[in-house]
Write a protein that holds these residues in place. Structure first.
Motif, PDB file in Angstrom:
ATOM      1  N   PHE A  26      69.852  62.950 104.237  1.00 51.35           N
ATOM      2  CA  PHE A  26      69.983  62.676 102.768  1.00 51.35           C
ATOM      3  C   PHE A  26      70.585  60.969 101.926  1.00 51.35           C
ATOM      4  N   TYR A  27      69.209  60.281 101.521  1.00 54.59           N
ATOM      5  CA  TYR A  27      70.029  59.011 101.087  1.00 54.59           C
ATOM      6  C   TYR A  27      70.309  59.134  99.089  1.00 54.59           C
ATOM      7  N   LEU A  28      71.235  58.329  99.076  1.00 53.88           N
ATOM      8  CA  LEU A  28      71.732  58.698  97.647  1.00 53.88           C
ATOM      9  C   LEU A  28      71.666  57.063  97.345  1.00 53.88           C
ATOM     10  N   LEU A  29      70.885  57.461  95.376  1.00 53.99           N
ATOM     11  CA  LEU A  29      70.935  55.714  95.232  1.00 53.99           C
ATOM     12  C   LEU A  29      72.046  55.225  94.974  1.00 53.99           C
ATOM     13  N   PRO A  30      72.332  53.517  94.923  1.00 53.53           N
ATOM     14  CA  PRO A  30      73.798  52.867  94.667  1.00 53.53           C
ATOM     15  C   PRO A  30      74.061  53.335  93.477  1.00 53.53           C
ATOM     16  N   PHE A  31      73.619  53.728  92.709  1.00 56.02           N
ATOM     17  CA  PHE A  31      74.827  53.743  91.605  1.00 56.02           C
ATOM     18  C   PHE A  31      75.045  54.974  91.127  1.00 56.02           C
ATOM     19  N   ASP A  32      74.836  56.444  92.440  1.00 58.40           N
ATOM     20  CA  ASP A  32      75.278  57.899  92.186  1.00 58.40           C
ATOM     21  C   ASP A  32      76.619  57.748  93.298  1.00 58.40           C
ATOM     22  N   LEU A  33      76.787  56.920  94.612  1.00 61.61           N
ATOM     23  CA  LEU A  33      78.079  56.779  95.423  1.00 61.61           C
ATOM     24  C   LEU A  33      77.656  55.577  96.380  1.00 61.61           C
ATOM     25  N   ALA A  34      78.456  54.755  96.562  1.00 66.66           N
ATOM     26  CA  ALA A  34      78.633  53.362  97.511  1.00 66.66           C
ATOM     27  C   ALA A  34      79.972  53.915  98.392  1.00 66.66           C
ATOM     28  N   ALA A  35      79.932  52.997  98.953  1.00 66.84           N
ATOM     29  CA  ALA A  35      81.019  52.520 100.033  1.00 66.84           C
ATOM     30  C   ALA A  35      81.722  51.411  99.976  1.00 66.84           C
ATOM     31  N   GLU A  48      85.242  50.414  85.964  1.00 64.87           N
ATOM     32  CA  GLU A  48      84.162  51.640  85.912  1.00 64.87           C
ATOM     33  C   GLU A  48      83.710  51.644  87.351  1.00 64.87           C
ATOM     34  N   TRP A  49      84.260  51.901  88.294  1.00 60.58           N
ATOM     35  CA  TRP A  49      83.992  52.100  89.483  1.00 60.58           C
ATOM     36  C   TRP A  49      85.492  53.708  89.926  1.00 60.58           C
ATOM     37  N   VAL A  50      85.438  54.496  90.636  1.00 65.82           N
ATOM     38  CA  VAL A  50      86.243  55.495  90.890  1.00 65.82           C
ATOM     39  C   VAL A  50      86.208  55.577  91.831  1.00 65.82           C
ATOM     40  N   ALA A  51      87.594  55.343  92.749  1.00 62.38           N
ATOM     41  CA  ALA A  51      87.903  55.970  94.984  1.00 62.38           C
ATOM     42  C   ALA A  51      88.153  57.322  94.541  1.00 62.38           C
ATOM     43  N   LEU A  57      90.138  48.956 109.583  1.00 61.38           N
ATOM     44  CA  LEU A  57      89.070  48.559 108.624  1.00 61.38           C
ATOM     45  C   LEU A  57      89.448  49.767 107.998  1.00 61.38           C
ATOM     46  N   VAL A  58      88.889  49.834 106.470  1.00 62.99           N
ATOM     47  CA  VAL A  58      89.564  50.277 105.307  1.00 62.99           C
ATOM     48  C   VAL A  58      87.738  50.250 104.357  1.00 62.99           C
ATOM     49  N   VAL A  59      87.264  51.929 104.476  1.00 64.13           N
ATOM     50  CA  VAL A  59      86.363  52.447 103.368  1.00 64.13           C
ATOM     51  C   VAL A  59      86.853  53.159 102.564  1.00 64.13           C
ATOM     52  N   GLU A  60      87.168  52.606 101.274  1.00 69.09           N
ATOM     53  CA  GLU A  60      86.559  53.544  99.823  1.00 69.09           C
ATOM     54  C   GLU A  60      85.290  53.996  99.795  1.00 69.09           C
ATOM     55  N   LEU A  61      85.060  55.197  99.541  1.00 64.44           N
ATOM     56  CA  LEU A  61      83.925  56.066  98.726  1.00 64.44           C
ATOM     57  C   LEU A  61      83.903  55.809  97.570  1.00 64.44           C
ATOM     58  N   VAL A  62      83.246  55.313  96.505  1.00 59.34           N
ATOM     59  CA  VAL A  62      83.623  54.986  95.636  1.00 59.34           C
ATOM     60  C   VAL A  62      82.851  55.895  94.084  1.00 59.34           C
ATOM     61  N   ALA A  63      82.871  55.891  93.638  1.00 64.89           N
ATOM     62  CA  ALA A  63      81.494  56.276  91.848  1.00 64.89           C
ATOM     63  C   ALA A  63      81.629  55.938  91.232  1.00 64.89           C
ATOM     64  N   PRO A  64      80.658  55.456  90.619  1.00 64.62           N
ATOM     65  CA  PRO A  64      80.876  54.716  89.215  1.00 64.62           C
ATOM     66  C   PRO A  64      81.193  55.850  87.901  1.00 64.62           C
ATOM     67  N   ARG A  65      82.081  56.165  86.972  1.00 63.63           N
ATOM     68  CA  ARG A  65      83.006  56.173  86.275  1.00 63.63           C
ATOM     69  C   ARG A  65      81.692  57.072  85.020  1.00 63.63           C
ATOM     70  N   THR A  66      80.762  56.267  84.905  1.00 63.61           N
ATOM     71  CA  THR A  66      80.724  57.120  83.344  1.00 63.61           C
ATOM     72  C   THR A  66      79.200  58.193  84.782  1.00 63.61           C
ATOM     73  N   GLY A  67      79.277  58.015  85.580  1.00 61.70           N
ATOM     74  CA  GLY A  67      78.574  59.078  86.232  1.00 61.70           C
ATOM     75  C   GLY A  67      78.811  60.332  86.910  1.00 61.70           C
TER      76      GLY A  67
END
Length: 156
Positions: free
Chosen positions: A53-62, A99-102, A71-81
């Motif tokens: 599956f491919y997610l739109l960049p405004f749904d979820l990002a790393a 505006e982005w929530v970890a 190496l630190v990876v945070e999975l973030v999502a926009p607060r409004t979404g």
């Protein structure tokens, strides 16, 4: 929010043996609210290859950063979404500002540096599954059995 034992630098069999990248595991049955929200957001994905599956960049990002030898990876999502899900998990995710929530943070001691091509950062792969997994082999086995899905997450 920090469960670094489920992060690997590896090739992912469906993509071939030469495509090494960052792979995170997320458990839909986890008690962690950020992990559960991430799994819900994966339902917004669009299937490419079977089971991928491919997610739109405004749904979820790393977000990939370095902290010394890690190496630190945070999975973030926009607060409004994710406002509805945030209300449910407000206490646990309260330390996220902006505006982005970890949703989750994982880190690994490695010298691997995610590649950039044409100004775009290398995507992070997520395998979502239900219940704990003991190893990377078990995780890939679940995918092959149709019990897990792979999502391609754009990096910021």
């Amino acid at each position: 929010m920090d469960d670094s034992s489920r992060m690997w630098i590896t090739a992912v069999p469906p993509f071939g043996p030469d495509e090494v990248g960052v792979l995170l595991s997320v458990d839909a049955d986890s008690a962690d609210p950020g992990e559960r929200i991430a799994c819900r957001l994966l339902d917004r994905g669009h299937e490419g290859e079977e089971g991928v599956f491919y997610l739109l960049p405004f749904d979820l990002a790393a977000r990939c950063t370095r902290a010394g030898d890690r190496l630190v990876v945070e999975l973030v999502a926009p607060r409004t979404g994710i406002e509805e899900e945030l209300a449910e998990a407000e206490e646990q995710l309260a330390d996220s500002a902006g505006e982005w929530v970890a949703l989750l943070r994982r880190e690994l001691v490695t010298d691997f540096e995610p590649a950039e091509q044409d100004g775009e950062k290398q995507a992070v792969l997520l395998i979502d599954h239900g219940g704990p997994v003991a190893s990377l082999d078990e995780l890939f086995g679940r995918f092959e059995a149709g019990e897990a899905g792979i999502a391609v997450i754009n990096a910021q």
